[in-house]
Design a protein around this motif. Structure first.
Motif, short mmCIF file in Angstrom:
data_model
loop_
_atom_site.label_atom_id
_atom_site.label_comp_id
_atom_site.label_asym_id
_atom_site.label_seq_id
_atom_site.Cartn_x
_atom_site.Cartn_y
_atom_site.Cartn_z
N VAL A 193 7.84 0.27 5.41
CA VAL A 193 6.95 -0.37 6.95
C VAL A 193 6.21 -1.36 6.40
O VAL A 193 5.78 -1.70 5.68
CB VAL A 193 6.94 0.81 7.26
N SER A 194 5.84 -2.26 7.45
CA SER A 194 5.17 -2.66 7.23
C SER A 194 4.42 -2.44 8.40
O SER A 194 4.03 -2.53 10.12
CB SER A 194 5.38 -4.55 7.51
N GLY A 195 2.63 -3.09 8.40
CA GLY A 195 1.40 -3.20 10.07
C GLY A 195 0.83 -3.56 8.92
O GLY A 195 0.21 -4.54 8.07
N ARG A 196 -0.73 -3.58 10.11
CA ARG A 196 -1.58 -4.10 9.91
C ARG A 196 -2.74 -3.24 9.27
O ARG A 196 -3.28 -2.42 10.47
CB ARG A 196 -1.77 -4.75 10.83
N ILE A 197 -3.87 -3.89 8.95
CA ILE A 197 -4.96 -2.72 8.62
C ILE A 197 -6.03 -2.96 9.48
O ILE A 197 -6.45 -4.26 10.62
CB ILE A 197 -5.58 -3.67 7.38
N SER A 198 -6.28 -1.58 9.63
CA SER A 198 -7.16 -1.48 11.02
C SER A 198 -8.08 -1.25 10.78
O SER A 198 -9.45 -1.00 11.00
CB SER A 198 -6.39 -0.22 11.85
N LYS A 199 -8.64 -0.09 9.35
CA LYS A 199 -9.67 0.29 8.92
C LYS A 199 -9.66 0.18 7.29
O LYS A 199 -8.96 0.52 7.05
CB LYS A 199 -10.18 1.60 9.59
N ILE A 200 -10.78 -0.57 7.07
CA ILE A 200 -11.22 -0.30 5.39
C ILE A 200 -12.47 0.46 5.01
O ILE A 200 -14.17 0.36 6.13
CB ILE A 200 -11.91 -1.75 4.60
N TYR A 201 -11.87 1.35 4.47
CA TYR A 201 -12.76 2.32 4.15
C TYR A 201 -14.10 2.18 3.11
O TYR A 201 -13.19 1.39 2.20
CB TYR A 201 -12.22 3.51 3.80
N LYS A 202 -15.90 2.56 3.15
CA LYS A 202 -15.78 2.02 1.57
C LYS A 202 -16.44 3.09 0.76
O LYS A 202 -15.88 4.45 0.88
CB LYS A 202 -17.77 2.06 2.11
N ALA A 261 0.93 -1.28 0.01
CA ALA A 261 -0.01 -0.22 -0.10
C ALA A 261 1.10 0.97 -0.27
O ALA A 261 1.88 1.19 0.65
CB ALA A 261 -0.76 -0.23 1.16
N TYR A 262 0.20 2.41 -0.58
CA TYR A 262 0.37 3.47 -0.56
C TYR A 262 0.18 4.35 0.15
O TYR A 262 -0.95 4.30 0.22
CB TYR A 262 1.24 4.54 -1.96
N MET A 263 0.94 4.96 1.51
CA MET A 263 0.78 6.26 1.88
C MET A 263 -0.57 7.38 1.28
O MET A 263 0.17 8.12 0.28
CB MET A 263 1.26 6.37 2.83
N LEU A 264 -1.31 7.84 1.95
CA LEU A 264 -2.20 8.82 0.68
C LEU A 264 -1.00 9.60 0.57
O LEU A 264 -1.59 10.36 -0.02
CB LEU A 264 -3.58 9.14 2.03
N LYS A 265 -0.69 10.53 1.84
CA LYS A 265 -0.09 11.84 1.26
C LYS A 265 1.70 11.61 1.32
O LYS A 265 2.39 12.22 1.86
CB LYS A 265 -0.31 13.02 3.06
N HIS A 266 1.81 10.23 1.27
CA HIS A 266 3.15 10.15 0.62
C HIS A 266 4.22 9.88 2.05
O HIS A 266 3.95 10.50 3.02
CB HIS A 266 3.75 10.91 0.47
N GLY A 267 5.20 9.00 2.03
CA GLY A 267 6.21 8.74 2.46
C GLY A 267 6.46 7.12 2.20
O GLY A 267 6.01 6.64 1.10
N PRO A 268 7.03 6.13 2.94
CA PRO A 268 7.19 4.89 2.80
C PRO A 268 6.52 3.81 2.83
O PRO A 268 5.37 4.28 2.80
CB PRO A 268 7.67 4.17 4.36
N TYR A 269 6.91 2.98 1.45
CA TYR A 269 5.82 2.06 1.25
C TYR A 269 5.24 1.06 2.59
O TYR A 269 5.97 0.71 3.47
CB TYR A 269 6.74 1.49 -0.08
N ILE A 270 4.07 0.30 2.11
CA ILE A 270 3.88 -0.36 3.65
C ILE A 270 3.25 -1.69 2.80
O ILE A 270 2.52 -1.67 1.83
CB ILE A 270 2.35 0.50 3.93
#
Length: 530
Positions: A520-529, A485-494
């Motif tokens: 970086v790595s991380g877990r999904i905490s919310k999915i937007y419709k 995933a890419y940060m919406l407002k830019h930053g490291p790739y996830i």
């Protein structure tokens, strides 16, 4: 008639390594122009062709390539693959690579026609003649080609006027030809050209040219800045933007708005307002005849900038922050409290690039830089104060890189971090064709000093990399496999842990591990419709 247009920009050997999440503007402009001439255009990234060379077996009448001077290896490979399938069908090469030695492009790389500089009007004249005898091409300005075994250059074309520039817009539909386009940063050009008509103190090349302090570069007569009695190219010594595109010309607010609106309709989630310096936007309207050759005065046209933002933010998805808008670059010498406050009002939380290059005042002046190291630090502090995230660019291996200049640059990098820089980006100097530093090659001693700079930049970035640890960020899924995933407002790739979602899905991710300054790595905490 059918054209294959291949985007090779910043791929070096055929693969994006530095900015894989960027979709530039140039190829989309070209595709739109050629389509308007009655052609069918397939716009494809070179990575896609290298993954599936069968694409080249389709019936095409011409290959068009957009590339930079650093992409020679990728271009050579692509032309070789084209020749295997299509023989002597024409290959047209354009983009910043066009200023490379024509012997290399026409003889060694194997292009048939090179479009030099701004391509819009040239393509309109060239394509109706594409199947005619080569001799007829002599009447098309701005191209190089071979005729009867000899290289022909028809001369530089006059640059587009502001009115002409505003008559061309890229079709939004072509963004859908790019993989993962819903997650990538899509560039929307708002300014073409650069206002820095200072010049370096000397050139490096076959002919050594030295500044005679004539005063043209600092004249109050902005037309006078266009000329140099020693023919030293304008701008920073390592940069080709003023040479290729001249002084700035800005896009009309309504044209920018319509392009963004259509990109939003196409599903784009991240938009970057592209310019060598965003703060040059409509600044040419504040000077006589629109000849903006002073990088410092007049100040930024904050009235025009605010009107642009106001218009863009009438798009509901942008106003609701479902889609991000950012800017690319700013010159520090134009960053004031008023400017930083205005940018923070609309772009809070997004990144902004500042070209620092060196912490040495003497080296900075020698290179023709528009901003001083002190002004760069001040700009970082102001932008951070109003909620922006400065990315600061330095360059190693430049002329006048002495021990003292390195010490000054190390101090500047440390202060930049202290004042709020989120990342230090250290680039290796690469000489570009027809720039003042084209012929410069660093000595072994200079290269040894470069290692000191690179080591310090890496150390600082290791300290900065934990800034996201434990935070929850909004991001967009780019791919399922691997789950990136890419940060919406830019930053490291996830690197995503857990569920594999469809590309384009907007999510919240809690960052759990820092793998590097870029991953970086991380877990999904919310999915937007949607």
């Amino acid at each position: 008639m059918k054209a294959l247009l291949v985007d090779c920009l910043a791929t070096v050997d055929g693969k994006h390594r530095t900015t894989p999440d960027v979709i530039g503007t140039g190829p989309r402009y070209v595709a739109s122009i050629v389509e308007n001439l009655g052609w069918i255009v397939d716009l494809i990234e070179i990575e896609v062709i290298l993954l599936n060379s069968g694409i080249l077996k389709s019936e095409y009448d011409v290959l068009m390539i957009s590339a930079m001077s650093s992409d020679l290896k990728a271009v050579k490979l692509l032309i070789s693959m084209w020749r295997n399938e299509h023989g002597d069908k024409p290959v047209i090469l354009g983009g910043p690579i066009s200023f490379t030695d024509k012997v290399v492009l026409l003889d060694k790389i194997g292009a048939d026609i090179v479009v030099v500089g701004e391509a819009e009007k040239t393509l309109q004249e060239l394509f109706p003649l594409i199947n005619d005898a080569r001799d007829k091409l002599r009447h098309v300005k701005g191209i190089a080609f071979k005729h009867n075994g000899k290289r022909v250059f028809t001369g530089y074309r006059e640059r587009l006027s502001k009115e002409e520039y505003n008559s061309y817009t890229p079709e939004a539909k072509y963004v859908q030809n790019y993989r993962f386009y819903k997650a990538r940063r899509v560039y929307v050009e708002v300014v073409r050209g650069c206002s820095n008509f200072y010049r370096p103190m000397r050139t490096y090349g076959v002919e050594k040219k030295i500044c005679i302090n004539c005063g043209n570069c600092f004249s109050n007569d902005l037309k006078r800045r266009l000329t140099c009695p020693e023919n030293i190219p304008p701008g920073c010594g390592y940069c080709s933007v003023p040479l290729i595109y001249g002084y700035p010309k800005s896009k009309n607010i309504n044209i920018v708005f319509e392009e963004i609106r259509k990109l939003v309709e196409a599903g784009v989630k991240r938009i970057t307002l592209s310019a060598p310096d965003f703060l040059d936007y409509q600044r040419e309207e504040l000077v006589d005849d629109g000849i903006l050759t002073d990088p410092r005065n007049p100040p930024a046209n904050t009235e025009a900038i605010e009107k642009l933002f106001e218009k863009i933010f009438t798009i509901p998805e942008i106003a609701e922050e479902k889609i991000s808008v950012s800017i690319e670059n700013v010159k520090a010498c134009l960053v004031t409290e008023e400017v930083a406050k205005l940018l923070g009002k609309y772009l809070r939380g997004s990144t902004v690039n500042i070209g620092f290059e060196t912490g040495s005042f003497r080296q900075s002046r020698f290179m023709g830089r528009p901003s001083t190291p002190h002004e760069n630090l001040k700009a970082i502090k102001l932008l951070r104060k109003y909620g922006l995230r400065p990315y600061v660019y330095f360059m190693h291996g430049l002329p006048k890189q002495s021990r003292r200049a390195v010490d000054d640059t190390i101090k500047a990098m440390r202060k930049a971090v202290k004042f709020g820089a989120e990342r230090i980006i250290m680039y290796k100097f690469v000489p570009l064709p027809e720039t003042a530093f084209e012929g410069y090659r660093p000595s072994k001693y200079v290269l040894s000093l470069s290692r000191v700079l690179v080591k310090e930049a890496r150390r600082l970035n290791r300290e900065l990399k934990n800034v996201f640890l434990g935070k929850t960020v909004k991001a967009i899924v780019a791919s399922k496999d691997p789950p990136i995933a890419y940060m919406l407002k830019h930053g490291p790739y996830i690197l995503l842990k857990g569920a594999k979602l469809e590309p384009g899905t907007v999510i919240d991710v809690k960052i759990e591990e820092i793998k590097s300054s870029r991953l970086v790595s991380g877990r999904i905490s919310k999915i937007y419709k949607c």
